[in-house]
Design a protein around this motif. Sequence first.
Motif, PDB file in Angstrom:
ATOM      1  N   ASN A 266       1.471  -5.324  -4.263  1.00  0.00           N
ATOM      2  CA  ASN A 266       2.833  -5.804  -4.456  1.00  0.00           C
ATOM      3  C   ASN A 266       3.829  -5.000  -3.625  1.00  0.00           C
ATOM      4  O   ASN A 266       4.760  -5.554  -3.024  1.00  0.00           O
ATOM      5  CB  ASN A 266       3.191  -5.722  -5.940  1.00  0.00           C
ATOM      6  CG  ASN A 266       4.540  -6.341  -6.245  1.00  0.00           C
ATOM      7  OD1 ASN A 266       4.842  -7.457  -5.825  1.00  0.00           O
ATOM      8  ND2 ASN A 266       5.360  -5.620  -6.976  1.00  0.00           N
ATOM      9  N   ILE A 267       3.635  -3.663  -3.565  1.00  0.00           N
ATOM     10  CA  ILE A 267       4.498  -2.815  -2.746  1.00  0.00           C
ATOM     11  C   ILE A 267       4.384  -3.193  -1.274  1.00  0.00           C
ATOM     12  O   ILE A 267       5.379  -3.278  -0.547  1.00  0.00           O
ATOM     13  CB  ILE A 267       4.142  -1.335  -2.954  1.00  0.00           C
ATOM     14  CG1 ILE A 267       4.479  -0.895  -4.381  1.00  0.00           C
ATOM     15  CG2 ILE A 267       4.875  -0.447  -1.950  1.00  0.00           C
ATOM     16  CD1 ILE A 267       4.023   0.509  -4.708  1.00  0.00           C
ATOM     17  N   ILE A 268       3.144  -3.438  -0.815  1.00  0.00           N
ATOM     18  CA  ILE A 268       2.918  -3.788   0.590  1.00  0.00           C
ATOM     19  C   ILE A 268       3.579  -5.122   0.926  1.00  0.00           C
ATOM     20  O   ILE A 268       4.206  -5.277   1.982  1.00  0.00           O
ATOM     21  CB  ILE A 268       1.410  -3.832   0.889  1.00  0.00           C
ATOM     22  CG1 ILE A 268       0.826  -2.414   0.803  1.00  0.00           C
ATOM     23  CG2 ILE A 268       1.143  -4.429   2.269  1.00  0.00           C
ATOM     24  CD1 ILE A 268      -0.672  -2.372   0.956  1.00  0.00           C
ATOM     25  N   ILE A 306      -7.925  -1.937  16.911  1.00  0.00           N
ATOM     26  CA  ILE A 306      -8.539  -1.327  15.739  1.00  0.00           C
ATOM     27  C   ILE A 306      -7.656  -1.588  14.526  1.00  0.00           C
ATOM     28  O   ILE A 306      -7.547  -0.765  13.627  1.00  0.00           O
ATOM     29  CB  ILE A 306      -8.735   0.185  15.943  1.00  0.00           C
ATOM     30  CG1 ILE A 306      -7.412   0.847  16.348  1.00  0.00           C
ATOM     31  CG2 ILE A 306      -9.813   0.476  16.947  1.00  0.00           C
ATOM     32  CD1 ILE A 306      -7.486   2.364  16.407  1.00  0.00           C
ATOM     33  N   ALA A 307      -7.001  -2.750  14.489  1.00  0.00           N
ATOM     34  CA  ALA A 307      -6.072  -3.068  13.416  1.00  0.00           C
ATOM     35  C   ALA A 307      -6.784  -3.097  12.079  1.00  0.00           C
ATOM     36  O   ALA A 307      -7.920  -3.557  11.958  1.00  0.00           O
ATOM     37  CB  ALA A 307      -5.414  -4.431  13.697  1.00  0.00           C
ATOM     38  N   LEU A 308      -6.090  -2.612  11.042  1.00  0.00           N
ATOM     39  CA  LEU A 308      -6.641  -2.602   9.696  1.00  0.00           C
ATOM     40  C   LEU A 308      -6.408  -3.948   9.033  1.00  0.00           C
ATOM     41  O   LEU A 308      -5.409  -4.624   9.288  1.00  0.00           O
ATOM     42  CB  LEU A 308      -5.974  -1.511   8.861  1.00  0.00           C
ATOM     43  CG  LEU A 308      -6.095  -0.068   9.358  1.00  0.00           C
ATOM     44  CD1 LEU A 308      -5.284   0.852   8.457  1.00  0.00           C
ATOM     45  CD2 LEU A 308      -7.547   0.372   9.378  1.00  0.00           C
ATOM     46  N   THR A 309      -7.317  -4.328   8.158  1.00  0.00           N
ATOM     47  CA  THR A 309      -7.103  -5.499   7.322  1.00  0.00           C
ATOM     48  C   THR A 309      -6.156  -5.116   6.191  1.00  0.00           C
ATOM     49  O   THR A 309      -5.904  -3.941   5.936  1.00  0.00           O
ATOM     50  CB  THR A 309      -8.429  -6.003   6.737  1.00  0.00           C
ATOM     51  OG1 THR A 309      -8.954  -5.002   5.843  1.00  0.00           O
ATOM     52  CG2 THR A 309      -9.451  -6.254   7.843  1.00  0.00           C
ATOM     53  N   ILE A 310      -5.637  -6.114   5.480  1.00  0.00           N
ATOM     54  CA  ILE A 310      -4.725  -5.833   4.377  1.00  0.00           C
ATOM     55  C   ILE A 310      -5.430  -5.041   3.291  1.00  0.00           C
ATOM     56  O   ILE A 310      -4.832  -4.189   2.630  1.00  0.00           O
ATOM     57  CB  ILE A 310      -4.138  -7.150   3.821  1.00  0.00           C
ATOM     58  CG1 ILE A 310      -3.014  -6.851   2.810  1.00  0.00           C
ATOM     59  CG2 ILE A 310      -5.222  -7.989   3.187  1.00  0.00           C
ATOM     60  CD1 ILE A 310      -1.819  -6.187   3.397  1.00  0.00           C
ATOM     61  N   GLU A 311      -6.729  -5.301   3.101  1.00  0.00           N
ATOM     62  CA  GLU A 311      -7.493  -4.554   2.104  1.00  0.00           C
ATOM     63  C   GLU A 311      -7.625  -3.084   2.505  1.00  0.00           C
ATOM     64  O   GLU A 311      -7.563  -2.189   1.658  1.00  0.00           O
ATOM     65  CB  GLU A 311      -8.885  -5.174   1.933  1.00  0.00           C
ATOM     66  CG  GLU A 311      -8.869  -6.597   1.399  1.00  0.00           C
ATOM     67  CD  GLU A 311      -8.209  -6.683   0.035  1.00  0.00           C
ATOM     68  OE1 GLU A 311      -8.460  -5.792  -0.802  1.00  0.00           O
ATOM     69  OE2 GLU A 311      -7.418  -7.617  -0.191  1.00  0.00           O
TER      70      GLU A 311
END
Length: 390
Positions: A266-268, A306-311
């Motif tokens: 929720n914060i993200i 190398i982008a991160l996923t939302i998880e």
Amino acid sequence: MVNRDKKKDDHGEEEPTIDSNRPSISLFCDSNRVSFEVEGRIRPCRPDLEIRVVNWVWLKPKKMERCLREQGFKGNPYKLLYGDTKDFISKIRESGSKPMEPTSDDLVSRILPFYYHHSVNLQGKKYFEWMGPTPRINITDPKLIRSLLNPAFHLEKLKLMVPAMYSSCCEMISKWELFVSAKGNGSCELDVWPYLANLAGDVISRTAFGSNYEEGERIFQLLKEQVDIIIPCLRSIYIPGWRFLPTKTNKRMKKIHHEVRALVRNIIRKRERAMKGEDGDNDLLGLLLKSNLKEVDQEHGHKKSIALTIEEVIEECKLFYFAGQETTSVLLVWSMVLLSKHQKWQILAREEVLTVFGDNKPDFDGLNHLKTKYFLHKSNFDGLNFSTKP
């Protein structure tokens, strides 16, 4: 098996016939999969349970061990199922069975005997230890750590967070001054532990999420409860598969896991909406999301990404809280204990701070000029002799 006696089909072509008295299964293997043929149809074959178990408890751990050693990591050879957990538990019991010398400052070997034994005496700055069939990597080489850090944690980004840390410290000290003034005699006895725990949480909230401690209080409560559950488990004998059983503890852990993820998610989401059309805040979450968006843009431009996923972003945010609050607050308390025992170092550290900053607000460049602070910090982490004369 398939009976290879031939018969003609409607088009005059020969096809194999199925003997009803024999199993009509044929296996086919290639480098990537196993499949089987039932009555002429090819279907995927599920790996046998035995194969998966053997892979989990032996083949995969040994493969990971070989890869880690090829990359220069040291560690004990893998032991079936238990790994290093038996040694881990025995070292904790051994260290707790003997009283600590009143004059000793060597806290690391007391509370983390397995870490101390491996990192200092045996393995060096790059090593791994086995938590069951899973290797856990430990790195204490600053250069290697810096190379692995996400861009959001680079030094030039962290400089921007000093004002937020200063504000949190000022609020805590103001509360202490009120207690002292209320006594009227210039001194009072105060339990600093809850204040330092709140300080660490407040700093993490401001630097990580741009919010105050109260807004993240529920996350702190849940993660503190999770720590209280995990620590006894780490000190008990490892039983493979136990965490999957529907015990009261496991159910509570699962509930905490889902609630924390929902709060952080929720914060993200709020931050992502706020960042649309704006540069965003200079807290860790804002920097992490901006760094991630830049990586995604590079990916669309056919550059390596190398982008991160939302998880993964959620896990990073959980790590801010989980690894940061209690470790930092405990270190602050221990530092105060040592400074109270070694008055000369306390006087020297105070004089140095007043010399460098005077009545001005602390800044990043000034902090780098605090040589005594560096020595005290290194003493706490590396087990140096804090009793050395200044």
